[in-house]
Enzyme design. Structure first.
Site, PDB file in Angstrom:
ATOM      1  N   ALA A  76      34.011  31.334  34.520  1.00  0.00           N
ATOM      2  CA  ALA A  76      33.670  31.357  35.947  1.00  0.00           C
ATOM      3  C   ALA A  76      34.612  32.305  36.677  1.00  0.00           C
ATOM      4  O   ALA A  76      35.773  32.462  36.297  1.00  0.00           O
ATOM      5  CB  ALA A  76      33.756  29.954  36.544  1.00  0.00           C
ATOM      6  N   ASP A  77      34.095  32.910  37.716  1.00  0.00           N
ATOM      7  CA  ASP A  77      34.910  33.800  38.536  1.00  0.00           C
ATOM      8  C   ASP A  77      34.378  33.792  39.961  1.00  0.00           C
ATOM      9  O   ASP A  77      33.171  33.686  40.166  1.00  0.00           O
ATOM     10  CB  ASP A  77      34.902  35.222  37.988  1.00  0.00           C
ATOM     11  CG  ASP A  77      35.922  36.103  38.700  1.00  0.00           C
ATOM     12  OD1 ASP A  77      37.114  36.014  38.338  1.00  0.00           O
ATOM     13  OD2 ASP A  77      35.532  36.836  39.616  1.00  0.00           O
TER      14      ASP A  77
END
Length: 206
Positions: free
Chosen positions: A75-76
Site C-alpha cells: 500500500a502507498d
C-alpha cells in the site's frame, strides 16, 4: 488466512488489527524516490498504485518467500492539492509550507493497494486498486496550533503532513470517502480485492 503487510506503517498495522486482522509485517525496503524518478510524471493514482505494487512484489523476491502462505499486501498513499501530489514532508519547514497551502481547503488523499496471491508458497495472480477520499481542513487553524503540531514531528512522516487517526484529527473538518483511505489502507477496498480470489473477509479474522 494470512496477510503479509509490505509496510512498516504503524497506522496501517493498527487499522488491520482494529478490524480483527493480525498481519505479518515484512518491510519492503523499496527505494521510493528512485521508483518515482524512473516513472517520469505519472498521474497521482498511477503513482500510488505503482509504489504499492513495487512494495508487494519486493516481498516475493525474498529468499524465504517460499515459506509465505497467504496474501501479500502493498500500500502507498499521497495527498493531491491543486493537481500536485505531496508525499511525506520529512522536515518541519516543508510541513509548515504544506499546511500554509492546505489550511481551510480541500484536497484528495489517494491510497494504492496491490494484493498478490501467494497461497501455498507459490506466486499467483495479482490485482490492485486505488481508493481516494477528499479531506477538508479547518480554516481557523492558528499558527500556535500548527507550530505545536509540527513540533510533535508527527506530520513529518505521513503523506500530506497530516493524520486523521492521531494528533492531526482535530484539524480536519470533513472526509468524503472511506476514512480508512486517509489512514493509509482502505479496508473496503481490501475486502473487494480478496473477494476476487473467493476469500471472505471473516476468514482473515484472527
Amino acid at each position: 488466512m494470512q496477510i503479509y503487510l509490505a509496510s512498516t506503517s504503524p497506522a496501517r498495522l493498527a487499522t488491520l488489527r482494529a478490524a480483527g486482522v493480525e498481519p505479518v509485517v515484512i518491510p519492503s525496503n523499496v527505494d521510493e524516490p528512485a521508483a518515482v524518478a524512473a516513472a517520469g510524471n505519472p498521474k497521482p493514482v498511477e503513482l500510488v498504485q505503482l509504489l504499492a505494487r513495487l512494495k508487494a512484489e519486493a516481498i516475493t523476491t525474498r529468499a524465504d518467500a517460499a515459506h509465505l502462505d497467504g496474501f501479500i499486501l502493498g500500500a502507498d498513499s499521497a495527498f493531491e492539492l491543486d493537481g500536485i501530489l505531496y508525499g511525506k514532508p520529512h522536515t518541519p519547514d516543508i510541513a509548515r509550507e504544506r499546511w500554509s497551502l492546505q489550511r481551510g481547503r480541500t484536497g484528495t488523499l489517494h491510497t494504492g493497494h496491490w494484493l498478490i496471491d501467494h497461497r501455498g508458497g507459490s506466486l499467483g495472480a495479482a490485482t490492485g486498486t486505488v481508493a481516494s477520499a477528499r479531506v477538508t481542513f479547518a480554516d481557523d487553524l492558528s499558527d500556535a496550533e500548527l507550530d505545536a503540531y509540527i513540533a510533535t514531528r508527527e506530520p513529518l512522516h505521513v503523506a500530506g503532513a497530516f493524520t486523521i487517526d492521531s494528533l492531526g484529527a482535530a484539524f480536519i473538518t470533513a472526509v468524503d470517502g472511506d476514512p480508512h483511505t486517509v489512514v493509509g489502507l482502505s479496508l473496503s477496498a481490501l475486502r473487494t480485492l480478496l473477494r476476487g480470489y473467493g476469500v471472505q473477509w471473516h476468514e482473515l479474522w484472527a
